[in-house]
Write a protein that holds these residues in place. Structure first.
Motif, short mmCIF file in Angstrom:
data_model
loop_
_atom_site.label_atom_id
_atom_site.label_comp_id
_atom_site.label_asym_id
_atom_site.label_seq_id
_atom_site.Cartn_x
_atom_site.Cartn_y
_atom_site.Cartn_z
N LYS A 138 0.83 -1.21 0.00
CA LYS A 138 0.00 0.00 0.00
C LYS A 138 0.86 1.26 0.00
N TYR A 139 1.98 1.19 0.69
CA TYR A 139 2.87 2.35 0.78
C TYR A 139 4.05 2.23 -0.18
N THR A 171 7.56 -0.27 0.37
CA THR A 171 8.63 0.27 1.19
C THR A 171 9.32 -0.83 1.99
N VAL A 230 5.70 1.36 9.01
CA VAL A 230 4.37 0.84 8.67
C VAL A 230 3.69 0.25 9.89
N SER A 245 2.45 2.86 12.09
CA SER A 245 1.38 3.65 11.48
C SER A 245 0.02 3.00 11.67
N ASN A 287 3.52 11.33 3.50
CA ASN A 287 2.66 10.65 2.53
C ASN A 287 1.61 9.76 3.19
N ARG A 306 1.56 8.35 6.15
CA ARG A 306 2.01 7.33 7.12
C ARG A 306 3.17 7.88 7.93
N ALA A 333 7.09 7.54 8.79
CA ALA A 333 8.31 7.04 8.17
C ALA A 333 9.47 7.15 9.16
N TRP A 343 -1.68 11.54 8.22
CA TRP A 343 -1.72 10.31 9.01
C TRP A 343 -2.68 10.44 10.19
#
Length: 677
Positions: free
Chosen positions: A351-352, A355, A361, A364, A410, A412, A414, A573
């Motif tokens: 989804k991200y 990554t 993730v 998040s 973006n 989420r 990181a 987010w």
């Protein structure tokens, strides 16, 4: 596999359930679509093209294409390095274990089928199990590890039936195959109390009796459990005299399990485990030391292979075509290997943008985000677990600890930087080619090692401090014991609390027994020796006493400076875990409001006039330290005046202080409704 092709048969994939018919004409093997109406002899499939099996399993579970390809490369790499003294296990090792003739020359599965042919509460073949494990260990490094794991799974069938299938659960008959021609069967109805509920199975889409009658048996009027400190309970039950002035003196538990809660299964399970300890002692070794010495092999980063191994020899897991469960409400399984979690993580990573930032993730979108705090000055999120680095881990395990800094990007979180074991990783460190090459060979190094160590520490903190400490030590056993010993069975509040307090004492006593007698918490709670776990709990309770008010979701967010991210309408987010937890809390608030309004008609005067309720409240204050802390530090949240008795002890240089005397001045019930009267 050796096939009698002239007799016909099937090749059936355990994973997909798809199959091909097998027949021979003029010595030519013919594969065709299965015809299940024929009378051909059924033969079980072992493995055909392991790579394809892995892909089929992963696709069936919803794994992404990139994850399937990555794991394939891990398996190839591990296979190429199989000549090493400690090769990494992969799916093919597990599949070959199922070959009844190849694995241990056929002896392993023949002997296990004999030893476990009678899976019942009277099973007592520990000496034979130890002999099988010793034979496998002496023969081959991998066979020793795989054999120990499979034997543990086989024993776990009986422990699972005893410990998990309590009243209110259907008890399925389980039949499953192992390797070769071995077959195993278990009748779950034989385990535990003879309290199989009647009329609790679905009939024509409806329950023949209210489900509550199956799950919550009527308490016995006048029955008491007694309330003692953990210190007293541990001394009486286990003969362990703990040092003075530990947290065990200030926490309380019921002296006995409520007599209406079926407990025979749990007692059977501990008798079985106790028998194992005795047999091991007579043989001259300690079981946990043998487990560690036999389980030193490591799996390649091969989730499908690990999942297959977890199901091999365990009949309550997900059916792969070789397990039959009769009487199960779900019709499929009672337990899971956990592969679904890996599938969920795959999807989040995809989804991200595929990554490699697994920590970002995870923090998040999962429950581990509860450990985040927000630094308004730097506009960054922080997870600081560095205080865990001082605790000595189990042999072979990495130290706990570490610190991570994250930023919103973006939609989420990181990872910006990682700190672990005296090293810091940021920026170009996350592009280290050597780290990536190690990862391809199923080895963690550099920032990847630090990331996984921090995730492991988050899990350990969640299990040991957030869950075990908060629920099983501080709240659940005391709440159930006070409620049972203070309120009559027909009291409105007791009936409201019953589903939420059920088995609170039983679950805690089980944990204590596993903790002190079996040392199994070293695996289940945190990779720390029991002594280090006790030290961590003691020092955490001493430095940060639990405040019940802090568990209120509004207060929880405010204390971490995270409230702004719990707004479902904000851009960017969102703190999903907290948003969901808050929604659940509101539903529970509404339930309590509705229930108490029904029985007290919205009147605080009626609440104040309930002597039984007042006694329950006073006893709760005596036996739940976190409520006392809330009374002193958050009396507006509690809704009542602070007690006139001395303030509960805080951190001192001498360690934990003795608990206050259970003779508090009367503390009035809070004004629940806020009514004028």
């Amino acid at each position: 596999q050796r096939w009698k092709f002239d007799a016909g048969g099937y090749i059936v994939s355990r994973v997909s359930g798809k199959c091909l018919g097998v027949r021979s004409e003029d010595e030519v093997l013919i594969l065709e679509t299965c015809n299940f109406t024929s009378n051909e002899t059924a033969q079980r499939w072992s493995f055909i093209n392991v790579v394809k099996v892995a892909e089929t399993a992963a696709e069936a579970q919803g794994r992404t294409h990139s994850a399937i390809l990555t794991e394939h490369l891990h398996r190839v790499s591990a296979a190429l390095s199989s000549s090493e003294s400690s090769p990494r296990l992969i799916l093919q090792d597990v599949e070959e274990t199922k070959d009844g003739l190849k694995f241990s020359d056929g002896h392993f599965w023949n002997r296990t089928a004999e030893v476990f042919k009678d899976m019942s509460p009277t099973w007592h073949n520990w000496s034979e199990v130890f002999k099988i494990a010793e034979t496998a260990q002496n023969k081959d490094y991998l066979e020793g590890n795989l054999g120990a794991f499979i034997l543990t799974n086989l024993v776990s069938n009986m422990l699972f039936a005893d410990m998990n299938l309590v009243q209110g659960f259907q008890r399925p008959d389980v039949a499953f195959s192992g390797g070769g021609d071995s077959e195993f069967r278990l009748r779950a109805i034989d385990f535990g109390d003879e309290m199989e509920p009647h009329g609790c199975s679905p009939t024509s889409g409806t329950w023949t009796k209210p489900l509550a009658l199956c799950l919550w048996p009527q308490p016995m009027a006048g029955a008491k459990v007694g309330i003692v400190s953990f210190q007293e309970y541990i001394l009486e039950q286990f003969g362990v005299k703990l040092p003075a002035h530990t947290f065990f003196e200030s926490l309380y538990i019921g002296k006995t399990v409520p007599p209406w809660e079926d407990d025979a299964g749990r007692q059977e399970a501990f008798r079985m485990l106790g028998s194992a300890m005795s047999s091991a002692s007579m043989a001259g070794f300690k079981p946990m030391e043998v487990v560690r010495s036999n389980w030193d092999a490591r799996f390649a980063f091969d989730a499908v292979g690990l999942s297959e191994l977890q199901n091999l020899g365990f009949g309550f897991g997900k059916s792969h075509g070789s397990t039959v469960m009769r009487g199960s409400r779900t019709g499929e399984r009672q337990a899971t290997s956990g592969l679904e979690s890996i599938v969920a993580l795959d999807r989040l990573l995809a989804k991200y943008g595929n990554t490699t930032d697994i920590l970002g993730v995870v923090l998040s979108d999962t429950v581990l985000s509860m450990h985040l705090s927000f630094d308004a000055d730097s506009q960054e999120f922080v997870v600081d677990l560095s205080y865990l680095e001082s605790y000595k881990p189990l042999p072979g395990f990495a130290k706990l600890g570490g610190r991570a800094v994250l930023a919103e990007r973006n939609g989420r979180l990181a990872t910006v930087s990682l700190e672990y074991a005296g090293k810091k990783y940021s920026g170009l460190d996350f592009e280290d080619a050597e780290v990536e090459e190690d990862y391809e060979h199923s080895k963690l190094s550099g920032w990847r090692f630090a990331e996984k160590a921090i995730i492991a520490s988050l899990l350990a903190k969640t299990q040991l401090l957030t869950h075990f400490r908060t629920i099983h030590l501080e709240l659940a056993p005391a709440l159930q014991a006070v409620t049972i010993d203070t309120l009559p069975v027909n009291h409105a509040l007791r009936r409201l609390l019953m589903p939420f307090t059920s088995r609170g004492i039983q679950a805690t006593t089980t944990n204590l027994q596993l903790w002190f007698e079996m040392r199994l918490a070293e695996f289940g709670l945190a990779p720390l020796p029991v002594e280090e776990q006790l030290k961590l709990l003691h020092e955490t309770m001493e430095s940060s006493p639990l405040n019940l008010a802090d568990l209120d979701m509004d207060n929880f967010a405010q204390s971490r400076n995270m409230g702004a991210f719990s707004d479902s309408s904000r851009e960017g987010w969102k703190w999903t875990w907290h948003i969901r937890a808050s929604e659940v809390e509101k539903k529970l608030d509404n339930l309590v409001d509705c229930w108490l309004d029904q029985y007290y008609e919205g009147s605080d005067a009626m609440v104040a006039a309930d002597d039984e309720l007042a006694a329950w409240w006073s006893n709760l204050i005596v036996h739940v330290p976190s409520l006392r802390v809330a009374l002193w530090t958050n009396k507006d949240w509690v809704g009542t005046q602070a007690p006139t008795t001395p303030k509960p002890p805080t951190t001192t240089t001498k360690g934990w202080q003795p608990p206050p005397s259970p003779s508090y001045d009367p503390i009035p019930m809070p004004n629940y409704f806020g009514s004028e009267d």
